[in-house]
Design a protein around this motif. Structure first.
Motif, PDB file in Angstrom:
ATOM      1  N   ALA A 490       0.825  -1.208   0.000  1.00 52.92           N
ATOM      2  CA  ALA A 490       0.000   0.000   0.000  1.00 52.92           C
ATOM      3  C   ALA A 490       0.857   1.256   0.000  1.00 52.92           C
ATOM      4  O   ALA A 490       0.570   2.219  -0.723  1.00 52.92           O
ATOM      5  CB  ALA A 490      -0.927  -0.010   1.214  1.00 52.92           C
ATOM      6  N   ILE A 491       1.924   1.277   0.790  1.00 50.28           N
ATOM      7  CA  ILE A 491       2.762   2.477   0.894  1.00 50.28           C
ATOM      8  C   ILE A 491       3.643   2.629  -0.347  1.00 50.28           C
ATOM      9  O   ILE A 491       3.802   3.730  -0.887  1.00 50.28           O
ATOM     10  CB  ILE A 491       3.616   2.421   2.167  1.00 50.28           C
ATOM     11  CG1 ILE A 491       2.712   2.386   3.406  1.00 50.28           C
ATOM     12  CG2 ILE A 491       4.557   3.616   2.236  1.00 50.28           C
ATOM     13  CD1 ILE A 491       3.448   2.199   4.704  1.00 50.28           C
ATOM     14  N   ALA A 492       4.216   1.522  -0.822  1.00 53.18           N
ATOM     15  CA  ALA A 492       5.109   1.588  -1.979  1.00 53.18           C
ATOM     16  C   ALA A 492       4.369   2.020  -3.239  1.00 53.18           C
ATOM     17  O   ALA A 492       4.943   2.693  -4.106  1.00 53.18           O
ATOM     18  CB  ALA A 492       5.778   0.235  -2.198  1.00 53.18           C
ATOM     19  N   SER A 493       3.100   1.639  -3.367  1.00 53.27           N
ATOM     20  CA  SER A 493       2.362   1.938  -4.593  1.00 53.27           C
ATOM     21  C   SER A 493       2.081   3.427  -4.761  1.00 53.27           C
ATOM     22  O   SER A 493       1.719   3.857  -5.851  1.00 53.27           O
ATOM     23  CB  SER A 493       1.035   1.165  -4.608  1.00 53.27           C
ATOM     24  OG  SER A 493       0.211   1.553  -3.528  1.00 53.27           O
ATOM     25  N   ARG A 494       2.273   4.252  -3.698  1.00 49.79           N
ATOM     26  CA  ARG A 494       2.021   5.688  -3.856  1.00 49.79           C
ATOM     27  C   ARG A 494       3.181   6.536  -3.316  1.00 49.79           C
ATOM     28  O   ARG A 494       3.014   7.709  -3.023  1.00 49.79           O
ATOM     29  CB  ARG A 494       0.705   6.076  -3.181  1.00 49.79           C
ATOM     30  CG  ARG A 494       0.452   5.536  -1.776  1.00 49.79           C
ATOM     31  CD  ARG A 494       0.909   6.492  -0.701  1.00 49.79           C
ATOM     32  NE  ARG A 494       0.307   6.197   0.602  1.00 49.79           N
ATOM     33  CZ  ARG A 494       0.550   6.895   1.697  1.00 49.79           C
ATOM     34  NH1 ARG A 494       1.378   7.903   1.670  1.00 49.79           N
ATOM     35  NH2 ARG A 494      -0.016   6.567   2.835  1.00 49.79           N
ATOM     36  N   GLU A 495       4.371   5.953  -3.155  1.00 51.06           N
ATOM     37  CA  GLU A 495       5.552   6.684  -2.677  1.00 51.06           C
ATOM     38  C   GLU A 495       5.936   7.758  -3.699  1.00 51.06           C
ATOM     39  O   GLU A 495       5.916   7.523  -4.910  1.00 51.06           O
ATOM     40  CB  GLU A 495       6.713   5.712  -2.465  1.00 51.06           C
ATOM     41  CG  GLU A 495       7.817   6.244  -1.581  1.00 51.06           C
ATOM     42  CD  GLU A 495       8.736   7.211  -2.286  1.00 51.06           C
ATOM     43  OE1 GLU A 495       9.315   8.085  -1.619  1.00 51.06           O
ATOM     44  OE2 GLU A 495       8.865   7.117  -3.525  1.00 51.06           O
ATOM     45  N   LEU A 496       6.295   8.955  -3.222  1.00 54.22           N
ATOM     46  CA  LEU A 496       6.525  10.083  -4.126  1.00 54.22           C
ATOM     47  C   LEU A 496       7.982  10.473  -4.288  1.00 54.22           C
ATOM     48  O   LEU A 496       8.511  10.451  -5.398  1.00 54.22           O
ATOM     49  CB  LEU A 496       5.735  11.310  -3.649  1.00 54.22           C
ATOM     50  CG  LEU A 496       6.006  12.615  -4.416  1.00 54.22           C
ATOM     51  CD1 LEU A 496       5.572  12.481  -5.865  1.00 54.22           C
ATOM     52  CD2 LEU A 496       5.334  13.797  -3.749  1.00 54.22           C
ATOM     53  N   VAL A 497       8.654  10.822  -3.177  1.00 55.14           N
ATOM     54  CA  VAL A 497       9.922  11.532  -3.326  1.00 55.14           C
ATOM     55  C   VAL A 497      10.997  10.673  -3.984  1.00 55.14           C
ATOM     56  O   VAL A 497      11.730  11.151  -4.865  1.00 55.14           O
ATOM     57  CB  VAL A 497      10.391  12.075  -1.956  1.00 55.14           C
ATOM     58  CG1 VAL A 497      10.740  10.947  -0.996  1.00 55.14           C
ATOM     59  CG2 VAL A 497      11.573  13.015  -2.126  1.00 55.14           C
ATOM     60  N   ALA A 498      11.104   9.393  -3.609  1.00 53.76           N
ATOM     61  CA  ALA A 498      12.086   8.522  -4.268  1.00 53.76           C
ATOM     62  C   ALA A 498      11.720   8.320  -5.732  1.00 53.76           C
ATOM     63  O   ALA A 498      12.607   8.246  -6.596  1.00 53.76           O
ATOM     64  CB  ALA A 498      12.156   7.174  -3.541  1.00 53.76           C
ATOM     65  N   SER A 499      10.430   8.250  -6.029  1.00 59.71           N
ATOM     66  CA  SER A 499       9.992   8.082  -7.415  1.00 59.71           C
ATOM     67  C   SER A 499      10.355   9.304  -8.253  1.00 59.71           C
ATOM     68  O   SER A 499      10.741   9.178  -9.423  1.00 59.71           O
ATOM     69  CB  SER A 499       8.484   7.840  -7.472  1.00 59.71           C
ATOM     70  OG  SER A 499       8.131   6.687  -6.732  1.00 59.71           O
ATOM     71  N   LEU A 500      10.231  10.500  -7.674  1.00 65.45           N
ATOM     72  CA  LEU A 500      10.577  11.714  -8.412  1.00 65.45           C
ATOM     73  C   LEU A 500      12.047  11.729  -8.826  1.00 65.45           C
ATOM     74  O   LEU A 500      12.385  12.164  -9.931  1.00 65.45           O
ATOM     75  CB  LEU A 500      10.276  12.946  -7.552  1.00 65.45           C
ATOM     76  CG  LEU A 500       8.831  13.449  -7.499  1.00 65.45           C
ATOM     77  CD1 LEU A 500       8.705  14.578  -6.498  1.00 65.45           C
ATOM     78  CD2 LEU A 500       8.358  13.898  -8.866  1.00 65.45           C
ATOM     79  N   LEU A 501      12.922  11.270  -7.945  1.00 70.50           N
ATOM     80  CA  LEU A 501      14.361  11.346  -8.206  1.00 70.50           C
ATOM     81  C   LEU A 501      14.902  10.146  -8.963  1.00 70.50           C
ATOM     82  O   LEU A 501      15.928  10.266  -9.650  1.00 70.50           O
ATOM     83  CB  LEU A 501      15.123  11.502  -6.888  1.00 70.50           C
ATOM     84  CG  LEU A 501      14.925  12.817  -6.127  1.00 70.50           C
ATOM     85  CD1 LEU A 501      15.733  12.811  -4.841  1.00 70.50           C
ATOM     86  CD2 LEU A 501      15.302  14.007  -6.986  1.00 70.50           C
ATOM     87  N   LEU A 502      14.251   8.992  -8.850  1.00 68.43           N
ATOM     88  CA  LEU A 502      14.854   7.755  -9.350  1.00 68.43           C
ATOM     89  C   LEU A 502      14.144   7.122 -10.539  1.00 68.43           C
ATOM     90  O   LEU A 502      14.721   6.241 -11.183  1.00 68.43           O
ATOM     91  CB  LEU A 502      14.907   6.711  -8.215  1.00 68.43           C
ATOM     92  CG  LEU A 502      15.787   7.056  -7.021  1.00 68.43           C
ATOM     93  CD1 LEU A 502      15.609   6.022  -5.906  1.00 68.43           C
ATOM     94  CD2 LEU A 502      17.249   7.128  -7.431  1.00 68.43           C
ATOM     95  N   THR A 503      12.917   7.522 -10.835  1.00 69.96           N
ATOM     96  CA  THR A 503      12.185   6.867 -11.924  1.00 69.96           C
ATOM     97  C   THR A 503      12.909   7.087 -13.249  1.00 69.96           C
ATOM     98  O   THR A 503      13.195   8.225 -13.625  1.00 69.96           O
ATOM     99  CB  THR A 503      10.752   7.414 -12.020  1.00 69.96           C
ATOM    100  OG1 THR A 503      10.076   7.164 -10.789  1.00 69.96           O
ATOM    101  CG2 THR A 503       9.994   6.733 -13.154  1.00 69.96           C
TER     102      THR A 503
END
Length: 558
Positions: A490-503
């Motif tokens: 549930a938490i990983a599916s909507r994580e933001l800050v790491a996704s912004l920098l690493l996607t």
């Protein structure tokens, strides 16, 4: 039994923790010390430190971060402690409904909640359309940022205090009153000390979440010139020239603040633990509210309206209206944003599938590894067990942006023959590092309830280590680990800050899709996706808590 399986298990868990936790942490520290590390040089140690610290903005960033974190802690305590005490001590009507309503704000991603409040309170927003007045001046201020974050985080305090107070019961307070203490003195000297460890832990969680939160300061605080360490780190990565040493120094500072908060919490509760010596402390049910029932229900209803209903109303109204300019009108109702999300070839479907796949991978990885790690710490006699346990909880003091920075610095090196950077495994590593403490703590608690005699009996009857682990230990851990894995998902599916920098380029996650929709002005489509994410998160967290509660009840019966 041979010690070879134990040595193998120690080696596997040590290698896993090294990759997940130690490598990004070490990369940040090394980059902060050696400014030319990205060029493959260990020269000029600390040469960049003076330049970074001489920037007058650094003092402002640190001061703003502390100011914001402490203010959110105070506001969350003012909301969560009274509500938690009332919930724990008294027979509150519709108690489970209030619990559910207060769980929802904690499940709404903060950046989505912040956008909801903007749409609600800004000039020409939903509030002005309904009442003729707006609260934009209040919202776009330090006070507004604190209130928005506190309404999102106070459930952590509410649930911790209510459960701790309910567990200690009211009988000991009644005994104090029999011996002459007033009701207030009995509460302060008896009930509150019993709940102090849970309260301190929840306030630590609130402080850590407040200082590491990126979405709300970026959406709200930056509009009034209020910047914090998190936004400062992100700017050093997104603005040219990129300042890797400066970002690393700020990351170390942010992590130091989180660690200091953890040390302060331990100091606050050290030697202040209280326990009852008379068996189960709950002798009777919760007290009736009596004539205070109506005011208490009004208080709970007011907080639920502000924390849950208001942002959900703004999110839903935006998602179900064709255009924002059309306002709240029947002829403006539309499902077109949802149709766009599920249109064939839509980027939203790709983002959903990507997020769900990465979240599933993170939940499986952390679930299996967390169970093995907890078993190693509790069952394998070794001096390394203490170090393993410490490393397993270290991500609690590593904000998401710090983990992301560490992974970039560790894996974006030209001399590496193979690297996950620039591909989906880097996101998997980030999610696993950030969320590993959840399954480790769940497995840790479950293993303490499983007697060693079951494993000893299996060994006596000829079962090997692998068979015992596979056929006895893991099945007994399954309910708790399933709950932990659902929570991670549930938490990983909507994580933001790491996704912004690493996607990687060309890939989108749910949080990144929503963030970009907001940035591009497609607020309706972003809110439609937000509703889907919130519904999925709430359902999974409720299921996880149900499974964990069932596992605890089964263990108690056994």
């Amino acid at each position: 039994m041979s010690t070879l399986p134990h040595r193998t298990l120690l080696g596997v868990t040590l290698c896993g923790l090294t990759v997940l936790v130690a490598v990004p942490l070490l990369a940040i520290v090394l980059q902060a010390v050696f400014p030319d590390l990205a060029l493959g040089s260990f020269g000029r140690p600390l040469a960049h430190l003076g330049l970074t610290l001489s920037d007058p903005a650094i003092v402002t960033l640190i001061g703003n971060t502390l100011r914001l974190g402490l203010a959110v802690v105070v506001a969350s305590a003012l909301l969560g402690v009274p509500l938690g005490v009332l919930r724990g001590l008294f027979d509150l009507p519709l108690a489970r409904l209030w619990d559910l309503l207060f769980l929802v704000p904690f499940m709404i991603p903060p950046y989505i909640a912040a956008m909801g409040w903007i749409l609600l309170l800004q000039p020409a927003g939903f509030l002005q359309q309904l009442s003729g007045r707006h609260q934009g001046d209040v919202l776009f201020s330090f006070t507004g940022v604190v209130l928005v974050m506190a309404l999102n985080l106070f459930p952590a305090v509410y649930f911790a205090v209510s459960r701790a107070v309910a567990a200690s019961g009211s009988r000991l307070g009644d005994v104090a009153q029999i011996f002459g203490a007033s009701a207030w003195r009995a509460f302060v000297r008896v009930t509150l000390p019993l709940a102090l460890p849970a309260l301190a832990a929840s306030l630590l969680l609130v402080f850590a979440a407040a200082i590491e939160e990126y979405g709300t300061p970026a959406v709200l605080a930056s509009n009034v010139g209020f910047f914090v360490l998190v936004t400062g780190i992100e700017q050093r990565f997104s603005s040219w020239p990129i300042d890797l040493p400066g970002a690393a120094v700020l990351s170390v500072m942010l992590m130091a603040l989180a660690l200091l908060a953890y040390i302060a919490q331990r100091w606050l509760t050290a030697g202040r633990d209280y326990e009852t010596q008379t068996g189960k402390p709950v002798a009777r049910g919760p007290r009736p509210l009596g004539r205070w029932q109506a005011p208490v229900l009004l208080l709970f209803g007011l907080v639920a309206a502000l924390a849950t209903m208001a942002p959900l109303f703004a999110i839903g109204a935006t998602a179900f209206t064709a255009t924002l300019s059309g306002g709240l009108a029947w002829d403006n109702l539309s499902l077109r944003h949802f149709h766009a999300l599920f249109a064939q070839g839509s980027a939203a479907l790709a983002a959903l599938s990507t997020s769900f796949a990465l979240a599933a991978g993170a939940s499986l990885l952390t679930g299996l590894f967390g169970a093995l790690l907890a078993y190693t710490v509790l069952r394998v006699p070794s001096r390394a067990s203490v170090a393993l346990d410490a490393l397993s909880v270290l991500p609690n003091a590593m904000p998401g942006i710090v983990v992301a920075v560490g992974l970039i610095l560790a894996w974006n090196q030209p001399w590496l023959p193979v690297t996950p950077y620039g591909s989906w495994p880097i996101l998997l590593l980030a999610y696993a590092c950030l969320l590993l403490p959840y399954p480790v703590r769940y497995a840790h608690a479950a293993l303490r309830q499983i007697g060693r005699n079951l494993e000893a009996s299996a060994f006596v009857h000829g079962a090997g280590f692998g068979a015992t682990l596979r056929r006895i230990v893991l099945p007994l851990l399954a309910p708790s680990m399933t709950a932990a894995m659902l929570l991670v998902f549930a938490i990983a599916s909507r994580e933001l800050v790491a996704s912004l920098l690493l996607t990687p380029t060309g890939m989108q996650t749910v949080s990144l899709f929503i963030w970009r929709q907001f940035d591009q002005g497609s607020v309706g489509q972003g809110m439609a996706m937000s509703l889907i994410a919130i519904a999925a998160t709430c359902a999974l967290v409720v299921l996880a808590h149900g499974l964990h509660g069932r596992a605890r009840r089964d263990a108690a019966v056994a």
